[in-house]
Motif scaffolding. Structure first.
Motif, PDB file in Angstrom:
ATOM      1  N   UNK A  81       0.829  -1.196   0.000  1.00  0.00           N
ATOM      2  CA  UNK A  81       0.000   0.000   0.000  1.00  0.00           C
ATOM      3  C   UNK A  81       0.870   1.255   0.000  1.00  0.00           C
ATOM      4  N   UNK A  82       0.387   2.305  -0.658  1.00  0.00           N
ATOM      5  CA  UNK A  82       1.139   3.552  -0.716  1.00  0.00           C
ATOM      6  C   UNK A  82       1.054   4.286   0.624  1.00  0.00           C
ATOM      7  N   UNK A  83       2.137   4.987   0.958  1.00  0.00           N
ATOM      8  CA  UNK A  83       2.148   5.793   2.179  1.00  0.00           C
ATOM      9  C   UNK A  83       1.276   7.024   1.997  1.00  0.00           C
ATOM     10  N   UNK A  84       0.665   7.465   3.068  1.00  0.00           N
ATOM     11  CA  UNK A  84      -0.237   8.619   3.034  1.00  0.00           C
ATOM     12  C   UNK A  84       0.573   9.897   3.218  1.00  0.00           C
ATOM     13  N   UNK A  85       1.109  10.440   2.102  1.00  0.00           N
ATOM     14  CA  UNK A  85       1.911  11.649   2.165  1.00  0.00           C
ATOM     15  C   UNK A  85       1.710  12.462   0.897  1.00  0.00           C
ATOM     16  N   UNK A  86       1.813  13.776   1.026  1.00  0.00           N
ATOM     17  CA  UNK A  86       1.647  14.646  -0.140  1.00  0.00           C
ATOM     18  C   UNK A  86       2.989  15.123  -0.694  1.00  0.00           C
ATOM     19  N   UNK A  87       4.101  14.473  -0.285  1.00  0.00           N
ATOM     20  CA  UNK A  87       5.436  14.817  -0.769  1.00  0.00           C
ATOM     21  C   UNK A  87       6.003  13.677  -1.612  1.00  0.00           C
ATOM     22  N   UNK A  88       6.719  14.033  -2.696  1.00  0.00           N
ATOM     23  CA  UNK A  88       7.379  13.003  -3.496  1.00  0.00           C
ATOM     24  C   UNK A  88       8.325  12.196  -2.610  1.00  0.00           C
ATOM     25  N   UNK A  89       8.250  10.879  -2.720  1.00  0.00           N
ATOM     26  CA  UNK A  89       9.141  10.004  -1.971  1.00  0.00           C
ATOM     27  C   UNK A  89       9.259   8.689  -2.723  1.00  0.00           C
ATOM     28  N   UNK A  90      10.254   7.902  -2.383  1.00  0.00           N
ATOM     29  CA  UNK A  90      10.488   6.618  -3.042  1.00  0.00           C
ATOM     30  C   UNK A  90       9.891   5.487  -2.220  1.00  0.00           C
ATOM     31  N   UNK A  91       9.218   4.563  -2.913  1.00  0.00           N
ATOM     32  CA  UNK A  91       8.724   3.350  -2.263  1.00  0.00           C
ATOM     33  C   UNK A  91       9.240   2.139  -3.020  1.00  0.00           C
ATOM     34  N   UNK A  92       9.482   1.070  -2.268  1.00  0.00           N
ATOM     35  CA  UNK A  92      10.087  -0.135  -2.845  1.00  0.00           C
ATOM     36  C   UNK A  92       9.317  -1.368  -2.420  1.00  0.00           C
ATOM     37  N   UNK A  93       9.077  -2.255  -3.385  1.00  0.00           N
ATOM     38  CA  UNK A  93       8.421  -3.540  -3.131  1.00  0.00           C
ATOM     39  C   UNK A  93       9.362  -4.649  -3.562  1.00  0.00           C
ATOM     40  N   UNK A  94       9.620  -5.602  -2.656  1.00  0.00           N
ATOM     41  CA  UNK A  94      10.466  -6.759  -2.953  1.00  0.00           C
ATOM     42  C   UNK A  94       9.614  -8.015  -3.031  1.00  0.00           C
ATOM     43  N   UNK A  95       9.939  -8.896  -3.977  1.00  0.00           N
ATOM     44  CA  UNK A  95       9.207 -10.154  -4.098  1.00  0.00           C
ATOM     45  C   UNK A  95      10.165 -11.226  -4.606  1.00  0.00           C
TER      46      UNK A  95
END
Length: 202
Positions: free
Chosen positions: A147-161
Protein backbone atom coordinates in the motif's frame (compact mmCIF):
# COMPACT_ATOMS: atom_id res chain seq x y z
CA UNK A 1 64.46 -36.64 -2.98
CA UNK A 2 64.49 -36.04 -6.74
CA UNK A 3 60.82 -37.03 -6.96
CA UNK A 4 59.96 -34.60 -4.15
CA UNK A 5 61.72 -31.74 -5.95
CA UNK A 6 59.97 -32.61 -9.23
CA UNK A 7 56.60 -32.66 -7.49
CA UNK A 8 57.31 -29.28 -5.88
CA UNK A 9 58.31 -27.77 -9.24
CA UNK A 10 55.18 -29.16 -10.92
CA UNK A 11 52.95 -27.76 -8.15
CA UNK A 12 54.55 -24.31 -8.45
CA UNK A 13 54.07 -24.39 -12.24
CA UNK A 14 50.35 -25.25 -11.88
CA UNK A 15 49.85 -22.33 -9.46
CA UNK A 16 51.64 -19.89 -11.78
CA UNK A 17 49.72 -21.00 -14.88
CA UNK A 18 46.42 -20.89 -12.99
CA UNK A 19 47.19 -17.37 -11.82
CA UNK A 20 47.94 -16.24 -15.39
CA UNK A 21 44.63 -17.63 -16.65
CA UNK A 22 42.50 -15.84 -14.04
CA UNK A 23 44.24 -12.52 -14.64
CA UNK A 24 43.30 -12.47 -18.34
CA UNK A 25 39.55 -12.44 -17.62
CA UNK A 26 38.07 -8.90 -17.69
CA UNK A 27 36.72 -7.67 -14.35
CA UNK A 28 37.89 -10.86 -12.71
CA UNK A 29 34.92 -13.00 -13.84
CA UNK A 30 34.67 -16.09 -16.00
CA UNK A 31 32.77 -16.35 -19.26
CA UNK A 32 29.95 -18.27 -17.54
CA UNK A 33 29.30 -15.67 -14.83
CA UNK A 34 26.14 -13.53 -14.82
CA UNK A 35 25.84 -9.86 -13.89
CA UNK A 36 25.01 -9.21 -10.24
CA UNK A 37 21.83 -7.30 -11.08
CA UNK A 38 19.49 -7.63 -14.06
CA UNK A 39 17.71 -4.33 -14.77
CA UNK A 40 14.43 -4.64 -16.68
CA UNK A 41 13.19 -1.04 -16.27
CA UNK A 42 15.68 1.68 -15.42
CA UNK A 43 14.21 4.96 -14.10
CA UNK A 44 11.34 4.92 -16.60
CA UNK A 45 9.41 8.21 -16.82
CA UNK A 46 5.92 8.93 -18.12
CA UNK A 47 7.22 11.01 -21.01
CA UNK A 48 8.96 10.59 -24.37
CA UNK A 49 10.86 13.47 -25.99
CA UNK A 50 9.34 15.92 -23.51
CA UNK A 51 5.75 14.85 -24.22
CA UNK A 52 3.48 12.92 -21.80
CA UNK A 53 3.31 9.21 -22.55
CA UNK A 54 2.40 5.90 -20.95
CA UNK A 55 5.81 4.80 -22.26
CA UNK A 56 5.01 1.08 -22.49
CA UNK A 57 2.41 0.91 -19.72
CA UNK A 58 -1.28 0.04 -20.26
CA UNK A 59 -4.04 2.07 -18.62
CA UNK A 60 -7.06 0.23 -17.16
CA UNK A 61 -10.09 2.43 -16.37
CA UNK A 62 -12.48 1.55 -13.55
CA UNK A 63 -15.36 2.79 -15.74
CA UNK A 64 -15.31 3.85 -19.43
CA UNK A 65 -15.64 7.52 -18.46
CA UNK A 66 -12.31 7.55 -16.60
CA UNK A 67 -9.34 8.59 -18.74
CA UNK A 68 -5.57 8.55 -18.29
CA UNK A 69 -4.22 11.81 -16.90
CA UNK A 70 -0.72 13.32 -16.95
CA UNK A 71 0.39 16.24 -14.82
CA UNK A 72 3.07 18.91 -15.11
CA UNK A 73 4.37 17.86 -11.72
CA UNK A 74 7.41 15.61 -11.89
CA UNK A 75 9.89 14.87 -9.10
CA UNK A 76 12.98 17.12 -9.05
CA UNK A 77 15.40 16.03 -11.78
CA UNK A 78 12.88 13.72 -13.47
CA UNK A 79 11.69 15.72 -16.46
CA UNK A 80 8.34 17.45 -16.69
CA UNK A 81 5.45 14.97 -16.66
CA UNK A 82 4.14 12.43 -14.14
CA UNK A 83 1.21 10.01 -14.25
CA UNK A 84 -1.78 11.09 -12.17
CA UNK A 85 -4.12 8.22 -11.28
CA UNK A 86 -7.50 9.13 -9.83
CA UNK A 87 -9.26 7.18 -7.11
CA UNK A 88 -12.22 5.29 -8.54
CA UNK A 89 -15.75 6.45 -7.75
CA UNK A 90 -17.33 3.00 -7.54
CA UNK A 91 -15.52 0.52 -5.27
CA UNK A 92 -14.02 -2.01 -5.50
CA UNK A 93 -12.91 -1.13 -9.06
CA UNK A 94 -9.76 1.01 -9.40
CA UNK A 95 -7.90 2.98 -12.03
CA UNK A 96 -4.48 1.40 -12.61
CA UNK A 97 -1.64 0.85 -15.07
CA UNK A 98 0.23 -2.37 -15.83
CA UNK A 99 3.34 -3.55 -17.62
CA UNK A 100 4.06 -7.25 -18.24
CA UNK A 101 7.16 -9.36 -18.90
CA UNK A 102 7.96 -12.99 -19.78
CA UNK A 103 11.19 -15.01 -20.00
CA UNK A 104 12.42 -13.76 -16.63
CA UNK A 105 14.53 -15.98 -14.40
CA UNK A 106 13.84 -16.85 -10.77
CA UNK A 107 15.15 -14.55 -8.07
CA UNK A 108 14.45 -11.59 -5.81
CA UNK A 109 12.84 -8.70 -7.69
CA UNK A 110 12.70 -5.04 -6.69
CA UNK A 111 10.06 -2.57 -7.91
CA UNK A 112 10.64 1.07 -6.96
CA UNK A 113 8.72 4.22 -7.85
CA UNK A 114 8.47 7.83 -6.79
CA UNK A 115 4.95 8.85 -5.76
CA UNK A 116 2.80 11.14 -3.69
CA UNK A 117 -0.88 11.68 -2.90
CA UNK A 118 -2.90 14.88 -3.15
CA UNK A 119 -4.19 14.94 0.44
CA UNK A 120 -3.27 13.53 3.80
CA UNK A 121 -6.64 12.25 4.98
CA UNK A 122 -7.95 10.60 8.12
CA UNK A 123 -7.12 6.92 8.32
CA UNK A 124 -9.80 4.80 6.68
CA UNK A 125 -11.21 7.64 4.54
CA UNK A 126 -10.16 5.85 1.35
CA UNK A 127 -8.67 2.45 0.63
CA UNK A 128 -5.16 3.60 -0.36
CA UNK A 129 -3.41 3.12 -3.65
CA UNK A 130 -0.81 0.42 -4.12
CA UNK A 131 2.03 -1.05 -6.13
CA UNK A 132 2.06 -4.77 -6.94
CA UNK A 133 4.04 -7.56 -8.59
CA UNK A 134 1.78 -10.25 -10.07
CA UNK A 135 3.04 -13.66 -11.21
CA UNK A 136 0.79 -15.64 -13.58
CA UNK A 137 1.36 -19.31 -14.37
CA UNK A 138 -1.17 -21.27 -16.43
CA UNK A 139 -3.93 -18.78 -15.67
CA UNK A 140 -3.30 -18.86 -11.92
CA UNK A 141 -2.03 -15.60 -10.40
CA UNK A 142 -0.28 -14.73 -7.15
CA UNK A 143 0.16 -11.11 -6.08
CA UNK A 144 2.57 -9.27 -3.76
CA UNK A 145 1.12 -5.86 -2.87
CA UNK A 146 2.35 -2.83 -0.97
CA UNK A 147 0.00 0.00 0.00
CA UNK A 148 1.14 3.55 -0.72
CA UNK A 149 2.15 5.79 2.18
CA UNK A 150 -0.24 8.62 3.03
CA UNK A 151 1.91 11.65 2.17
CA UNK A 152 1.65 14.65 -0.14
CA UNK A 153 5.44 14.82 -0.77
CA UNK A 154 7.38 13.00 -3.50
CA UNK A 155 9.14 10.00 -1.97
CA UNK A 156 10.49 6.62 -3.04
CA UNK A 157 8.72 3.35 -2.26
CA UNK A 158 10.09 -0.13 -2.85
CA UNK A 159 8.42 -3.54 -3.13
CA UNK A 160 10.47 -6.76 -2.95
CA UNK A 161 9.21 -10.15 -4.10
CA UNK A 162 10.93 -13.54 -4.42
CA UNK A 163 9.72 -15.25 -7.59
CA UNK A 164 10.17 -18.82 -8.77
CA UNK A 165 9.63 -18.55 -12.53
CA UNK A 166 9.37 -20.60 -15.70
CA UNK A 167 10.15 -18.87 -19.02
CA UNK A 168 6.45 -18.98 -19.91
CA UNK A 169 5.35 -17.26 -16.68
CA UNK A 170 4.14 -13.67 -16.90
CA UNK A 171 5.25 -11.06 -14.38
CA UNK A 172 3.01 -7.98 -14.30
CA UNK A 173 3.72 -4.72 -12.52
CA UNK A 174 0.68 -2.76 -11.33
CA UNK A 175 0.28 0.78 -10.00
CA UNK A 176 -3.13 1.78 -8.64
CA UNK A 177 -4.76 4.80 -7.00
CA UNK A 178 -7.27 2.81 -4.96
CA UNK A 179 -10.93 3.80 -4.70
CA UNK A 180 -13.43 5.75 -2.62
CA UNK A 181 -14.49 4.15 0.63
CA UNK A 182 -18.14 4.70 -0.33
CA UNK A 183 -19.89 6.19 -3.35
CA UNK A 184 -20.96 9.10 -1.14
CA UNK A 185 -17.40 10.31 -0.42
CA UNK A 186 -16.84 14.01 -1.09
CA UNK A 187 -13.73 13.78 -3.25
CA UNK A 188 -10.98 11.41 -4.26
CA UNK A 189 -7.31 11.32 -3.30
CA UNK A 190 -5.33 10.85 -6.53
CA UNK A 191 -1.82 9.42 -6.61
CA UNK A 192 1.06 10.66 -8.80
CA UNK A 193 3.65 8.10 -10.02
CA UNK A 194 6.98 8.56 -11.80
CA UNK A 195 10.55 7.25 -12.16
CA UNK A 196 10.05 3.46 -12.07
CA UNK A 197 12.80 0.85 -11.78
CA UNK A 198 12.30 -2.91 -11.91
CA UNK A 199 15.24 -5.29 -11.48
CA UNK A 200 16.35 -8.73 -10.31
CA UNK A 201 18.76 -8.51 -7.41
CA UNK A 202 21.86 -10.70 -7.01
Amino acid sequence: MLRLRAFGFLLALIIIVGGCKSSTSPSGTTGNSKPDTTVILNHVLFAINGMPSLNGWTYHASVPEDTVDFDLSAPPGDGTWSLKLHTADFPPATNYVTRSFTNLSSGVYSLTTLLHMKYILQEGTFPPGWMAIIKTNGGVSSTKTQLTLDTDQWHSERLLDTLSLLPSDTVTLQLSAGCRATTGSLHGNPVWFDDITFKRLP
